[in-house]
Design an enzyme around this catalytic site. Sequence first.
Site, PDB file in Angstrom:
ATOM      1  CG  ASP A  97      -0.280  -0.186   2.529  1.00 23.78           C
ATOM      2  OD1 ASP A  97       0.800  -0.803   2.569  1.00 23.78           O
ATOM      3  OD2 ASP A  97      -0.828   0.251   3.554  1.00 23.78           O
ATOM      4  CD  GLU A 164       3.390  -0.940   7.173  1.00 28.46           C
ATOM      5  OE1 GLU A 164       3.761  -0.719   8.344  1.00 28.46           O
ATOM      6  OE2 GLU A 164       3.433  -0.081   6.270  1.00 28.46           O
ATOM      7  CD  GLU A 165       2.570   3.193   5.081  1.00 27.91           C
ATOM      8  OE1 GLU A 165       2.604   3.604   6.264  1.00 27.91           O
ATOM      9  OE2 GLU A 165       3.593   3.100   4.371  1.00 27.91           O
TER      10      GLU A 165
END
Length: 437
Positions: A97, A164-165
């Site tokens: 991402d 993930e962010e």
Amino acid sequence: MKKLLWLAAATMSVSTPASAAALSDSIRADMPMLMTLYRDLHANPELSMQEVRTPAKLAPEMRKLGFDVTEHVGKTGVVAVMKNGGGPTLLIRADMDALPVEEKTGLPFASKAMGKLPDGTETPVMHACGHDTHITTWLATARRLAAMKSQWSGTLVMILQPGEERVMGAKAMLDDGLFTRFPKPDVLLAFHDAATLPAGVIGIKSGYMLANVDTVNITVKGLGGHGAYPQNTKDPIVLASRIVMALQTLVSRENSPLEPAVVTVGSFHAGTKSNIIPDEAKLALTVRSYSQETRKLLLDGINRIARGEAIAAGIPEPRMPVVEIEQPSADATFNTEQLSGHLANLFTAHFGKDRVVEPQPVMAAEDFSRFWLADKSKQSVIFWVGGVPKAKWDAVKGDTLKLPALHSPLWAPDAEAVISTATEAMTVAALDILKKG
């Protein structure tokens, strides 16, 4: 235990100069294709949990290599499995991402993409954290290991992870059966590009690498009124200010100085006009730690201080501050000692001691941690690969405060150095973990 006897062995397989040269040559031959992929990914980033184009582009490539590929795991994740005889199961993860950042690098392939945040707000999107190098390395490593099947034995599970962010993609994949629908790994491996190391330098250490991160919101309630008659009010701005100051003692006076901890009040909002005392004030905090004990001390302390200061200010029970912890929170990322020490020696033998360093842990977050926390009996490592172009590193003499950081709109790593180094390191590690016999 039988599967991981390689880890306890005193001897370590090290690439011979000939095999090391052959691996480097193979990666170098792939680089034109890989850099074309990298530039395409960079120009077409996607926000967390909205990754559609990226997995659609990578999944077919993995099928061509002979992997059994499953898409839409944890909404947009990809799981690619290659079984190659008996032996350990190795999981290699890449996150895919991007961030809601407007790119300002000036690169000819700079992102002009737009996306929408969860609340519907339109935003520019950029791979400001280098996940495009991670994705490219993921495919590059798969290509090498598929071509070298005769040199390893075991099961390879390669995952493209979404979100993930927003520290939610790993959990989403686990909740969707990552460790039950697919072979459960004995070893977990990932890397991240680094803005604190020169391009092509590997950073690896044991223990904590990244932190627990909790976002805490405090609504401080008072009794509003006219600014000319403060005696008739309970001023939430004054109370919130007391809370902000008292919170500093959590780190300076309650936490051991040997245990890293951060309590930062990053947002303080209250009031609309100079002569009006409002009914409430709002604080937003980021709280960071490594150990669960320190995490509990900080979070419990925030609740206690907020309530205690409100009592001291004469706030009635129904108007006590409301303390909320946003979810999901991030858990600290831990490198297991055996594997990290083993790989540090392996990388040093392969790349030379000048290209392998022991970095300091950082207070940023990574949800790669969730895979190990789901089963702490496994071995797990995330390592850094430096991305700062050599000319820029030399110009500031290694002073990274003078360079763009990860998440900066100016972050432009030496992608070729990151991808080639990370691919070689991942391949060397995988061949060692999955070595025959």
